[in-house]
Design an enzyme around this catalytic site. Structure first.
Site, mmCIF file in Angstrom:
data_model
loop_
_atom_site.group_PDB
_atom_site.id
_atom_site.type_symbol
_atom_site.label_atom_id
_atom_site.label_comp_id
_atom_site.label_asym_id
_atom_site.label_seq_id
_atom_site.Cartn_x
_atom_site.Cartn_y
_atom_site.Cartn_z
ATOM 1 N N LYS A 14 10.481 0.829 -1.623
ATOM 2 C CA LYS A 14 9.737 2.093 -1.526
ATOM 3 C C LYS A 14 10.703 3.228 -1.211
ATOM 4 O O LYS A 14 11.451 3.172 -0.229
ATOM 5 C CB LYS A 14 8.730 1.991 -0.382
ATOM 6 C CG LYS A 14 7.294 1.993 -0.838
ATOM 7 C CD LYS A 14 6.404 1.780 0.351
ATOM 8 C CE LYS A 14 5.084 2.433 0.158
ATOM 9 N NZ LYS A 14 4.214 2.212 1.315
HETATM 10 C C1 E4P Z 1 1.053 3.284 0.902
HETATM 11 O O1 E4P Z 1 1.853 2.572 0.333
HETATM 12 C C2 E4P Z 1 1.052 3.620 2.333
HETATM 13 O O2 E4P Z 1 1.550 2.529 3.059
HETATM 14 C C3 E4P Z 1 -0.316 3.857 2.877
HETATM 15 O O3 E4P Z 1 -1.313 3.723 1.882
HETATM 16 C C4 E4P Z 1 -0.440 5.066 3.733
HETATM 17 O O4 E4P Z 1 -1.768 5.153 4.180
HETATM 18 P P1 E4P Z 1 -2.214 6.032 5.442
HETATM 19 O O5 E4P Z 1 -2.365 7.432 4.992
HETATM 20 O O6 E4P Z 1 -3.531 5.431 5.836
HETATM 21 O O7 E4P Z 1 -1.148 5.868 6.490
#
Ligand code: E4P
Length: 215
Positions: free
Chosen positions: A83
């Site tokens: 990521k």
């Molecule tokens: C995506 O890959 C992220 O880990 C995640 O969806 C972030 O979500 P949040 O806004 O609930 O922290």
């Protein structure tokens, strides 16, 4: 549509896997921190449990560090997807990693043009964050619609992961729009299988069954 679980908790991952609907996992530094366990332990545990892609985020903010971290991460397991945040340095890292055949998930996407750039730089996946946009009174799913339209129009291969999902309606809208993947927190995943009429119907069947004579 593929279903990923957005968590680093191994128990939640095992439960989702047992439900038969798990295609992959996404994590982020905040989710790893919530486990209270060392980073490498968490990632090795998850990769040992899941066959599909497991997104793991870099914490460097400049290109060289991101690429170095990415190369270390993919050595842990072949199902790791790295990521990378959508920044100018992140774009350079995406390009370098895609040239080396390393799978990437471009994260923290809040505009359709960011998603376009991610795809041009060679990201395998792009993650628009819908819930965080809703939180500031914007329509997160409208972003997904635009990203899908752009990718479709230019026949881009980057897969769209609907991220920052807060409720079953996000999942429904993602499916209606034809999103490639939705990544869902455990509590939303459980909600998806539930309906009050299912509970009422099941109770009625069991109450009636109790009235059936045994012989
Ligand atoms: C995506 O890959 C992220 O880990 C995640 O969806 C972030 O979500 P949040 O806004 O609930 O922290």
């Amino acid at each position: 549509m593929d279903f990923f679980i957005d968590t680093a908790h191994i128990e939640e991952i095992r439960e989702a896997k047992a439900m038969g609907i798990l295609d992959g996992v996404t994590t982020n530094p905040s989710l790893i921190a919530k486990t209270g366990k060392p980073f490498r332990t968490v990632i090795e545990e998850i990769c040992g449990e899941v066959d599909g892609p497991v997104s793991v985020e870099v914490v460097s903010t400049e290109t060289r560090g991101m690429v170095k971290e990415a190369k270390e991460l993919v050595r842990i397991s072949e199902n790791i997807v790295v990521k990378i945040p959508i920044t100018p340095d992140g774009l350079k890292a995406l390009k370098a990693l895609s040239q080396e055949g390393i799978q990437t998930n471009c994260t923290l996407i809040f505009s359709p043009i960011q998603a376009l750039l991610a795809a041009k730089a060679g990201a395998t996946y792009a993650s628009p964050f819908v819930g965080r946009l809703d939180d500031i009174s914007q329509d997160g799913m409208a972003l997904v619609e635009q990203v899908l339209q752009i990718y479709d129009q230019y026949e881009m291969e980057t897969r769209v992961i609907v991220a920052s999902v807060r409720n079953p309606t996000h999942v429904l809208r993602a499916a209606l729009m034809g999103a490639d993947v939705v990544t869902v927190p455990f509590q939303v995943l459980r909600q998806l299988a539930q309906h009050p009429l299912t509970d009422i119907g099941l109770k009625k069947f069991l109450d009636d069954w109790a009235k059936v004579p045994s012989s």
